[in-house]
Design a protein around this motif. Sequence first.
Motif, short mmCIF file in Angstrom:
data_model
loop_
_atom_site.label_atom_id
_atom_site.label_comp_id
_atom_site.label_asym_id
_atom_site.label_seq_id
_atom_site.Cartn_x
_atom_site.Cartn_y
_atom_site.Cartn_z
N SER A 255 13.89 -6.11 -2.93
CA SER A 255 12.72 -6.95 -3.20
C SER A 255 12.83 -8.33 -2.59
CB SER A 255 12.51 -7.10 -4.72
OG SER A 255 12.09 -5.88 -5.29
N SER B 27 4.30 -2.53 -4.32
CA SER B 27 4.46 -2.53 -2.87
C SER B 27 3.28 -3.27 -2.24
CB SER B 27 4.52 -1.10 -2.31
OG SER B 27 3.29 -0.42 -2.52
N ASP C 256 7.04 -5.37 5.09
CA ASP C 256 6.68 -4.45 4.02
C ASP C 256 7.52 -4.75 2.78
OD1 ASP C 256 4.76 -3.02 5.47
OD2 ASP C 256 6.31 -1.79 6.41
N VAL D 298 8.66 -3.51 -1.01
CA VAL D 298 8.78 -2.43 -1.98
C VAL D 298 9.66 -2.94 -3.10
CG1 VAL D 298 9.53 -0.07 -2.44
CG2 VAL D 298 8.54 -0.63 -0.21
N ARG D 299 9.15 -2.96 -4.30
CA ARG D 299 9.93 -3.48 -5.42
C ARG D 299 11.16 -2.59 -5.65
NH1 ARG D 299 8.95 -7.09 -9.48
NH2 ARG D 299 6.81 -7.30 -8.73
#
Length: 242
Positions: free
Chosen positions: A135, A115, A128, A130-131
């Motif tokens: 993604s 992240s 933002d 976040v995997r």
Amino acid sequence: MKRSRTATAVTSLLVAGLVGLTGCQKPLVGAAPTQTSPPAAGQDAVSGSAGAALNRLPVRAAGTMSGYNRLAFGAAWTDDVDDVDGHNGCDTRDDILALYLTRITYRSGHCIVASGTLHDPYTGRTIDFVRGPKSTVIQIDHVVALGNAWTSGASRLTATLRKDLAEDPLELLPVDGPTNEAKGDGDASQWLPPQAGYHCSYVARQIAVKTKYHLSVTAPERSAMQHVLTTCPKQGLPVEPR
């Protein structure tokens, strides 16, 4: 990227990117040593203004896309490259995320970015990351689109140089995913970032990549770049983040 970079170095790169949102950007790290003759393909771009470097680029009609495919530039995000950050055990995509994102967390070890937060130079938005399934909200842009690189001379490069080009930190930026998709293979006459304050930095970076790999520009592309640079005549060339 070598994860031994200091926080100061990374912060400096981020600040340089933000400067580009409000006006002309200084080189990411500094000017390359003065060259008395053009560098060999794959070496750092010559120093000086972006406008002067643009004037040195050959102007040619776009070549054919015949023979082009992504694999012509090697496997995507391979670590098997000979730049300063190759063979560090981390794939290039994670390397670039780690270089530009802030508030980073890792899934495990020091490679896989789980992240982080991106201050997107193309839109000015804060995104933002976040995997996981979403993604692709952040994608890694080839500043000189690989299709454009192919038609401007990369088709004549060796396979090794094409791979180096595709994985070169000078050529790569994490950006808003949908904006990157809208760009496609467009050159500067066909597409510029929505954030007008980043145009000078964007064009200068394209010129640096094309200089480094001995690529050409079309007449409309050169005209569009010159038009952008009239707003920032002292715009310098960036060099590869180190």
